[in-house]
Design an enzyme around this catalytic site. Structure first.
Site, mmCIF file in Angstrom:
data_model
loop_
_atom_site.group_PDB
_atom_site.id
_atom_site.type_symbol
_atom_site.label_atom_id
_atom_site.label_comp_id
_atom_site.label_asym_id
_atom_site.label_seq_id
_atom_site.Cartn_x
_atom_site.Cartn_y
_atom_site.Cartn_z
ATOM 1 N N ASP A 35 7.733 -0.748 -6.724
ATOM 2 C CA ASP A 35 8.908 0.045 -7.090
ATOM 3 C C ASP A 35 9.575 -0.471 -8.362
ATOM 4 O O ASP A 35 10.776 -0.292 -8.558
ATOM 5 C CB ASP A 35 9.941 0.063 -5.953
ATOM 6 C CG ASP A 35 9.326 0.450 -4.618
ATOM 7 O OD1 ASP A 35 8.639 1.489 -4.594
ATOM 8 O OD2 ASP A 35 9.516 -0.280 -3.641
ATOM 9 N N LYS A 38 6.764 1.347 -12.668
ATOM 10 C CA LYS A 38 5.504 1.375 -13.419
ATOM 11 C C LYS A 38 5.225 2.766 -13.960
ATOM 12 O O LYS A 38 4.660 2.932 -15.031
ATOM 13 C CB LYS A 38 4.349 0.922 -12.519
ATOM 14 C CG LYS A 38 4.435 -0.499 -12.038
ATOM 15 C CD LYS A 38 3.242 -0.881 -11.172
ATOM 16 C CE LYS A 38 3.222 -0.144 -9.857
ATOM 17 N NZ LYS A 38 4.345 -0.481 -8.964
ATOM 18 N N HIS A 63 5.347 7.023 -7.652
ATOM 19 C CA HIS A 63 5.928 6.908 -8.975
ATOM 20 C C HIS A 63 6.813 8.120 -9.230
ATOM 21 O O HIS A 63 6.416 9.245 -8.920
ATOM 22 C CB HIS A 63 4.852 6.862 -10.063
ATOM 23 C CG HIS A 63 3.880 5.738 -9.908
ATOM 24 N ND1 HIS A 63 4.234 4.425 -10.054
ATOM 25 C CD2 HIS A 63 2.549 5.756 -9.615
ATOM 26 C CE1 HIS A 63 3.164 3.662 -9.860
ATOM 27 N NE2 HIS A 63 2.132 4.451 -9.593
ATOM 28 N N ARG A 166 -17.543 -1.745 7.543
ATOM 29 C CA ARG A 166 -18.696 -1.000 7.085
ATOM 30 C C ARG A 166 -18.982 0.248 7.911
ATOM 31 O O ARG A 166 -20.114 0.690 8.032
ATOM 32 C CB ARG A 166 -19.941 -1.903 7.023
ATOM 33 C CG ARG A 166 -19.801 -3.052 6.034
ATOM 34 C CD ARG A 166 -21.050 -3.907 5.991
ATOM 35 N NE ARG A 166 -21.346 -4.561 7.249
ATOM 36 C CZ ARG A 166 -20.729 -5.676 7.698
ATOM 37 N NH1 ARG A 166 -19.790 -6.249 6.975
ATOM 38 N NH2 ARG A 166 -21.095 -6.207 8.858
ATOM 39 N N LYS A 325 15.369 2.984 2.297
ATOM 40 C CA LYS A 325 16.178 2.218 1.374
ATOM 41 C C LYS A 325 15.491 0.900 1.058
ATOM 42 O O LYS A 325 14.872 0.284 1.919
ATOM 43 C CB LYS A 325 17.566 1.952 1.964
ATOM 44 C CG LYS A 325 18.464 3.167 1.975
ATOM 45 C CD LYS A 325 19.883 2.792 2.400
ATOM 46 C CE LYS A 325 20.794 4.013 2.315
ATOM 47 N NZ LYS A 325 22.189 3.674 2.702
ATOM 48 N N LEU A 353 17.557 -2.045 -16.523
ATOM 49 C CA LEU A 353 18.586 -2.974 -17.004
ATOM 50 C C LEU A 353 19.975 -2.356 -16.865
ATOM 51 O O LEU A 353 20.962 -3.060 -16.656
ATOM 52 C CB LEU A 353 18.299 -3.329 -18.472
ATOM 53 C CG LEU A 353 19.199 -4.397 -19.096
ATOM 54 C CD1 LEU A 353 18.954 -5.752 -18.442
ATOM 55 C CD2 LEU A 353 18.950 -4.503 -20.594
#
Length: 1518
Positions: A35, A38, A63, A166, A325, A353
């Site tokens: 999270d 990206k 995303h 497998r 959340k 930021l």
């Protein structure tokens, strides 16, 4: 290629372009617990990519991407799905839930995605997720009970389990024989049914569902491994890999078992797509500016408080896939260091930021400890992490400065940049992108130091040319900061950097705490006591009308000032910032209402920066100038032009002092204070003596005639408080005060009462001499007092008054620069004003801005009225500051206060402020107050766009993209380069848990390598016990972020001079004052006009021939220094030692005698003629002439130190003035010839001398007027294409000067007879009186400009001679150095300028010049001999000009003749003395040049000066 060099290569590539080579693969990975955002970076890079790949995970990842206002949610789809030209691949490492993938496709189709079916491919080796996998996931999670892992229950884990056991089913199975697929699916379901009996589902229905899906996905299912590797081999595709989840969820490296089921680290890209590791290029790590985690699991920095909730709400922290959340906490650098170690990130993307914008402080985890022991690596087991203690570094927030609108790194708040830089330094990885919002346009590029050797690659418009990107180079050599010392520097729980702490280390780029208690007291006194108490105390008496009330008002004003200062002291310790009112309104009133505080802080900054401070400094400078000139000019009052010029010179000197050194400015202030107090004490003592003598009549009945007007008292207070102005000055420099919690208030309580007593006693002393009427009628009270008491000594009083005013101007400029800096730090001024000089640690931009504004205010004549109207505005802001103090009483009640003014007194001082604002408006209303208020409010026009909206102008900030390495940076970067500026940095003082330490200091600072010109960024730890020890922790070398100043990083003189500049330099130095002042020397010796003109033409011819000889050897030996280099290498080519000795003697004579004395004479001539031109009928005194000459030399030193180009342009201006002056005289002469004024030219050879010696002396005088013909040879290394421009400049300049000299002499003779010319002291002035009439007054000014131009050219040349002398070892090495950025020979300029100043002081310098002039021709003759030697020793050298040998021999003979004739014709002991002084230099030659003995203290001085002035030895530029 080694792994290290490969890493450097990858980092270089990433710096230039996100896809530096289409054949390499770029990977984007999450560096925390997912999270991180990206998708935004992938979306940004996908616009440049041809292929975007998912390599692992399933639809448990999510995303969110916002493009043009449309939000796309991707779970399984790669993030390039919405891009029309991008192929999207789901790799073999992924697990795919096909039904949910169909839903995801349709959802994005509804949002405008089209033509996707040709752009989406799924690996035929990818495993499939079925509904029973999802049920199994839930059953397993439910079975764990309280130990649940918090999975998404999307079936990802069980699917990877099937893969590992497998028995999983792949896409190739679905695309193959369907009955076989159906059988495998039934077997797999039964397998899970046996293990989980509660498993529900209709397997046959699932089989039918997938039969339809097989047809749907068949066109999209391919061998993606072959597809990708072929794309790499073709080299035509840009491939981007987006990792799902994040490294801390990696099955191997994450916080097991709270992890996902795949490899989310860099290895997953290889195994999940079938890519060879050798093709992996850049690896970008995505990091959130804080830390979040979904689900259960350890979280060392988690915040379970209101801050965590704030981050969750502001950051919209809930999962795209699950809607759960996210838990929030501080940024964890220990975790990031671990994930960087695994993945080897080449750059980071720091996201969200802006979520931190509203926090007052921000913490960063730097160390894990268990039981007090630091953990050296990230724990492998979560069971051992519950008892971990986390230690943090705490940073100041940037609350009130939103980052969401910022689009470049430099537009971020200062504290935000500090936060980012700390992350870079700790991890050793550059931050390349910073996210400040949801939209892709909110992603900006970090401004990272530039690698000069790299040049930007071309980028498509979608990325490099967009509005939001700022593509920069990332330096390749940043290394991981993994030393024990660095970790130790980060272990303590750090608080906000305390500006009140101990003095920071000496190499920290921050303002230093230079001011102690004594300096603080002197600073306050120095600004308060200006000219007011000496000049105009009558303002108080005029309003009170009585002596008694006048004295009471003086004391009351002092008490009000003391109370105001104590209120400032209280808020100054709560908000310990420079800038006083700016910071207090911003943070004090802003603590109640943020926007109100911001606007008031801005308005004060606007008013203070543009009007109040510069006008105050200007008035003080003009006062200094007026009284200083009055004191030295006897009864002749100074003209206004001279007053203003002296004020400007004084301001330039103050600008220099305050730019060079805070300590020097502080010591200068202390000297001024001593002078002021001495003056006042003299007045007081004399007054007390007069009281003792009984002169008390004016003090009796002190209250007689007291005014009855209340507003009169108010205006008296206003005048008195103006005299105390400066009581708040120390608050403007709080950050430079040692221990301000003690020294701020203590300086005030010592200084203010002391000033009050001085003011009271001074006024009493005045009244012992003057009655009320006498005092009110005086223009300068102290001078009137002095005329009675001091008698003839009164002349010293104006000088002392001027010193007082200059001291106040110095203090005001000191404080004003700090106001600028703080205003810029708050975003009210351009960012460059928040910078300080990287070495001298002075706020150079603020000093220069305020100084030059003050100079501008010196020019008009109505500045006093402007000050009157704006003075009342000061008390508006004082009152607002007192209000801020009151606000802090409630909003910062828990702050540590060393002084607390009682609340009632705070309210009283606010009411006094209101009274002092309102009273003048009512008592003397004027439209001026309205104009002043309007101008203040006019600042809001700029507030809204540039402060509130944060709109940026490209010319102010750095360019968005530099097209080439050589492209000039924009305004702010140019200023930083020119002035060597850096942002002030913070010092972090922290408590330390170590038993032997009391505190720990972490400091980020810069160091310049004098050899390479590169800068190192250091984190410095200081352990503070009984002794201090600095440990260099980090040494990450970056190239100078301001770029290179010389090609290939070479520090050398630049070739600034072209052909035109070369011609101007020759003409400028030759044409000085001689042709205007004393051409009579030639006429005196020839005795006839005809021979006189022939001598002038012949002298020009000889000078031309000499210059051509110099041009020949100058192209063979293309060095600066002319004669020095020619004797050293020319005569030295015949006999090395002889050439060496002669060159040394030339350097000795030129450096210490010939050049500086010539410069001094020219400066004195300039001063004499300039003052004569502006002082009407008054003749300037010798003191004034010398003073102006010295000030002029200081200006020339500055110009030549700052820039070669500026000095060159100044010289061109001087030459134009000279030539225009000469052309005026020449044209006027031709006009007079046309009018018939030719009587003096008839019989031109009548009376011609028959003495050969006379002709010789005439040549001597004529050639002296052509002195300077060789000046261009002294700067050959700065001449472009010298092989062409050297001789061409000579052949253009010398004939031009020769013609001008002949014509100007003819013009003289059209107005003067021989006898009149011989009797004249200034030939051009006498000519002008006859020809120009009243316009003659302009001629002395023009003559002075000619002399000044010659002085500038001589200083320019002399500095180069010094440099060449030092390069040959004849002078200390410091003189071979140049400034590393301005590329000027700074030491040589200063040496020659200072020696010239010394020569200005004696009165016999002209005689000294006469004796040494003949020596010049000795060295000229030796240079001609060197030319002759080179004819034989360098016969094979290529010559662009070749003077015939007979002409060279003629010049040698002429040189001998010109040396011998003056000695024979008028022998004097002076010639002997001159020769002995020259030979005296041999005493120093033997030990220091021949034996090369070095003195240790000389080397130490050299090193200090190189560091202080930022000098580096110049490379020879041939």
């Amino acid at each position: 290629m080694t792994s290290h060099s490969s890493a450097i290569h990858r980092r270089n590539s990433a710096a230039v372009h996100p896809f530096p080579n289409p054949s390499t693969v770029v990977i984007v990975l999450g560096a925390q617990w997912g999270d991180e955002g990206k998708g935004k970076l992938v979306d940004l890079l996908a616009s440049e990519a041809d292929i975007v790949c998912r390599c692992q995970g399933g639809n448990n990842a999510g995303h969110s991407v916002v493009v043009d206002g449309v939000e796309y949610d991707f779970h399984m789809l790669p993030s390039g799905f919405h891009l029309q030209n991008c192929v999207n691949i789901i790799g073999n490492g992924c697990v795919v839930n096909l039904p949910e993938l169909v839903e995801e496709i349709k959802k994005n189709e509804s949002r405008g995605v089209t033509d996707w079916s040709q752009r989406l491919f799924i690996s035929d080796r990818a495993h499939l997720v079925f509904d029973f996998h999802k049920q199994t996931d839930g059953l397993i999670e439910r079975g764990r009970g309280t130990s649940s892992l918090g999975t998404t229950k999307k079936g990802i884990g069980p699917t990877y389990s099937s893969k590992a056991t497998r028995n999983g089913i792949r896409m190739i199975d679905l695309m193959g024989d369907f009955p076989i697929f159906a059988e495998k699916l039934r077997n797999l379901f039964n397998y899970y049914k046996l293990t989980f009996p509660d498993l529900e589902g209709d397997i046959e229905k699932t089989i039918e569902q997938f039969k339809a899906l097989a047809d749907y996905f068949r066109p999209m299912t391919i061998d993606t491994i072959a597809y990708l590797n072929q794309a790499i081999i073709d080299g035509s595709k840009k491939i981007l890999v987006e990792g799902a989840n994040a490294t801390m969820l990696d099955i191997d490296f994450g916080t097991y078992p709270y992890v996902t089921s795949s490899n989310c680290s860099v290895g997953g890209a290889c195994t999940g797509l079938g890519l060879p590791p050798k093709h992996i290029g850049d690896i970008y790590g995505v990091v959130k500016a804080y830390t979040t985690r979904v689900g259960d699991g350890v979280f060392p920095t988690e915040l379970k408080n209101e801050i965590g909730e704030h981050l969750q709400t502001r950051g919209r922290e809930w999962g795209v896939t699950t809607g759960r959340k996210r838990r929030c906490g501080w940024l964890d650098l220990v975790l990031l260091k671990y994930t960087n170690m695994i993945n080897g990130f080449t750059a980071l993307c720091l996201t969200k930021l802006d979520t931190l914008d509203e926090l007052a402080e921000i913490k960063v985890a730097t160390t894990y400890k268990r039981n007090g022991v630091e953990l050296t690596s990230f724990p492998a087991s979560v069971d051992t992490m519950h008892d971990i203690d986390v230690e943090y570094v705490t940073f100041p927030g940037w609350r009130g400065r939103s980052t969401s609108e910022c689009r470049t790194f430099n537009s971020l708040p200062h504290n935000a940049r500090l936060y980012v830089q700390f992350i870079e330094q700790y991890l050793g990885v550059p931050v390349k992108w910073i996210g400040v919002g949801k939209d892709r346009m909110a992603m900006n590029n970090q401004v990272i130091p530039i690698t000069p050797s790299l040049s930007p690659c071309s980028s498509s418009p979608s990325l490099a040319d967009s509005d939001f990107i700022h593509q920069r180079h990332v330096h390749p050599s940043a290394t991981a900061l993994d030393t024990v010392e660095h970790r130790r520097a980060s272990i303590a729980s750090v608080v906000h950097p305390d500006p009140l702490g101990p003095v920071a280390p000496n190499d920290e780029v921050t303002l230093k705490r230079h001011l102690g208690l004594f300096s603080g007291v002197c600073f306050i006194i120095g600004i308060i006591i200006g000219s007011g108490i000496f000049v105009s105390p009558k303002g108080v008496l005029r309003e009170t009308q009585s002596v008694g009330l006048c004295l009471v008002i003086w004391m009351a004003c002092g008490s009000v000032s003391l109370l105001g200062a104590l209120c400032y002291a209280e808020i100054g310790t709560v908000i310990p910032r420079n800038g006083a009112e700016v910071a207090y309104m911003k943070e004090g009133i802003g603590s109640l209402h943020e926007r109100t505080g911001d606007i008031l802080g801005y308005l004060f900054s606007w008013t203070n920066t543009l009007i109040l401070k510069p006008t105050s400094i200007a008035v003080l400078s003009l006062t200094f100038s007026q009284y200083f000139l009055s004191g030295i000019m006897d009864d002749c009052g100074p003209p206004q032009e001279l007053v203003k010029m002296t004020a400007v010179f004084a301001l330039l000197m103050l600008i220099n002092v305050n730019s060079l050194s805070v300590s020097a400015a502080n010591r200068l202030n202390i000297l001024f204070v001593i002078c002021k107090i001495s003056t006042i004490v003299t007045v007081i003592i004399a007054g007390l003596v007069r009281i003792g003598q009984g002169h008390t009549q004016n003090l009796q009945n002190g209250f007689a005639g007291t005014t009855s007007k209340p507003f009169g008292v108010a205006l008296a207070f206003y005048s008195g408080l103006w005299a105390y102005d400066g009581w708040n000055s120390l608050n403007s420099v709080t950050e430079e005060l040692k221990n301000p919690k003690r020294n701020l208030w203590l300086s005030i309580v010592l200084a203010l009462p002391f000033v009050m007593i001085l003011y009271l006693l001074t006024n009493i002393s005045y009244f012992t001499v003057m009655s009320k009427g006498a005092l009110l009628s005086s223009n300068a009270v102290a001078v009137t007092w002095g005329e009675t008491v001091l008698g003839p000594a009164v002349r010293a009083l104006p000088i002392l008054i001027s010193i007082s005013a200059l001291g106040s101007a110095n203090g005001s400029l000191f404080g004003a620069a700090r106001y600028c800096m703080v205003s810029s730090q708050y975003g009210y001024l351009p960012e460059v004003f928040a910078c300080i000089h990287s070495r001298r640690l002075t706020p150079v931009p603020g000093v220069v801005l305020q100084g030059f504004f003050a100079i501008a205010f010196c020019l008009p004549s109505n500045i006093d009225s402007l000050i009157d109207f704006f003075s009342f505005a000061a008390w508006i802001f004082y009152g607002l500051t007192f209000t801020a103090t009151l606000c802090c009483k409630f909003t910062k009640k828990n702050a540590n206060r060393v002084i607390s003014v009682p609340l009632p007194l705070n309210v009283i001082i606010i009411l006094i402020s209101i009274y002092l604002v309102v009273a003048p408006l009512i008592a003397a209303p004027s439209i001026g107050f309205l104009v002043a208020g309007a101008l203040i409010l006019f600042g809001l026009v700029f507030y809204y766009p540039f402060v509130y909206r944060k709109i940026e102008l490209t010319i102010i900030n750095t360019a968005s993209l530099r097209r080439s390495a050589s492209e000039m940076p924009h305004t702010r970067k140019c200023l930083q380069l020119f002035f060597s500026l850096y942002h002030k940095c913070y010092t972090v003082i922290v408590p330390c848990c170590k038993s032997n330490l009391t505190s720990l200091q972490i400091t980020f600072h810069f160091e310049v390598n004098s050899d390479s010109g590169k800068k190192k960024i250091f984190a410095t730890m200081t352990k503070r016990t009984r002794s201090h020890r600095d440990v260099s922790l980090v040494s990450v070398t970056h190239p100078d972020p301001l770029g290179s100043v010389a090609p290939n990083d070479e520090v050398t003189l630049k070739r600034h001079l072209g052909l035109f500049s070369g011609v101007c330099l020759i003409v400028g130095v030759i044409i000085g004052s001689g042709i205007f002042v004393s051409p009579k020397g030639v006429l005196r010796e020839t005795q006839s006009i005809g021979l006189c003109l022939i001598i002038w033409a012949a002298s020009g011819l000889i000078s031309t021939l000499a210059a051509l000889c110099y041009a020949e050897i100058g192209t063979l030996i293309p060095r600066n220094g002319a004669e020095v280099a020619y004797m050293k290498e020319g005569i030295g080519s015949v006999h090395r030692r002889t050439g060496d000795v002669l060159a040394y003697l030339c350097v000795w004579s030129n450096t210490f005698i010939i050049k500086p004395s010539t410069i001094a004479v020219l400066a004195l001539i300039f001063s004499q003629y300039f003052l004569s031109g502006i002082m009407n009928n008054c003749q300037p005194t010798d003191e004034m002439v010398k003073l102006l000459a010295i000030l002029t030399l200081l200006i020339l030193i500055n110009v030549n130190s700052l820039s070669v180009s500026i000095a060159n342009h100044l010289n061109i201006v001087f030459v134009i003035c000279k030539v225009l002056t000469i052309l005026t005289i020449v044209i006027a002469g031709f006009v007079r010839i046309g009018q018939g004024y030719t009587q003096n030219l008839k019989d031109g050879f009548a009376g011609t001398t028959n003495r050969p010696a006379g002709v010789a002396l005439a040549f001597y005088r004529g050639l002296f007027a052509y002195g300077g013909w060789h000046v261009l040879n002294s700067v050959t290394e700065e001449l472009r294409n010298p092989k062409r421009n050297l001789w061409l400049s000579v052949t253009l300049a010398l004939p031009t000067v020769t013609l001008l000299y002949v014509f100007i002499n003819i013009s003289y003779f059209t107005a003067m007879t021989k006898s009149e010319l011989l009797a004249s002291n200034a030939v051009a002035v006498t000519w002008a009186e006859a020809v120009l009439g009243p316009a003659v007054r302009a001629l002395p000014i023009l003559i002075s400009i000619s002399a000044l131009g010659s002085a500038n050219g001589c200083l320019f040349e002399a500095a180069r001679c010094c440099m060449v002398g030092a390069q040959y070892g004849y002078l200390p090495e410091i003189f071979a150095c140049i400034h590393v950025q301005r590329l000027t020979p700074l030491p040589g300029v200063i040496l020659q300028g200072c020696v010239a100043i010394a020569f200005c002081i004696p009165s016999n310098v002209y005689a000294l010049i006469d004796f040494f002039s003949f020596v010049c021709w000795i060295f000229y003759g030796l240079a001609f001999t060197a030319t002759l030697c080179c004819k034989f020793t360098k016969r094979d050298a290529r010559r662009t000009i070749n003077v015939p040998i007979p002409f060279i021999i003629i010049m040698i003979l002429v040189s001998i003749y010109l040396v011998v004739v003056p000695v024979v014709s008028s022998p004097s002991i002076g010639f002997l003395i001159a020769g002995l002084i020259i030979l005296f230099g041999l005493i120093f030659y033997y030990p220091f040049v021949y034996r090369q003995i070095e003195l240790r203290f000389i080397n130490e001085i050299n090193s200090f000066l190189q560091e202080f002035f930022k000098l580096q030895r110049a490379q020879i530029h041939i």
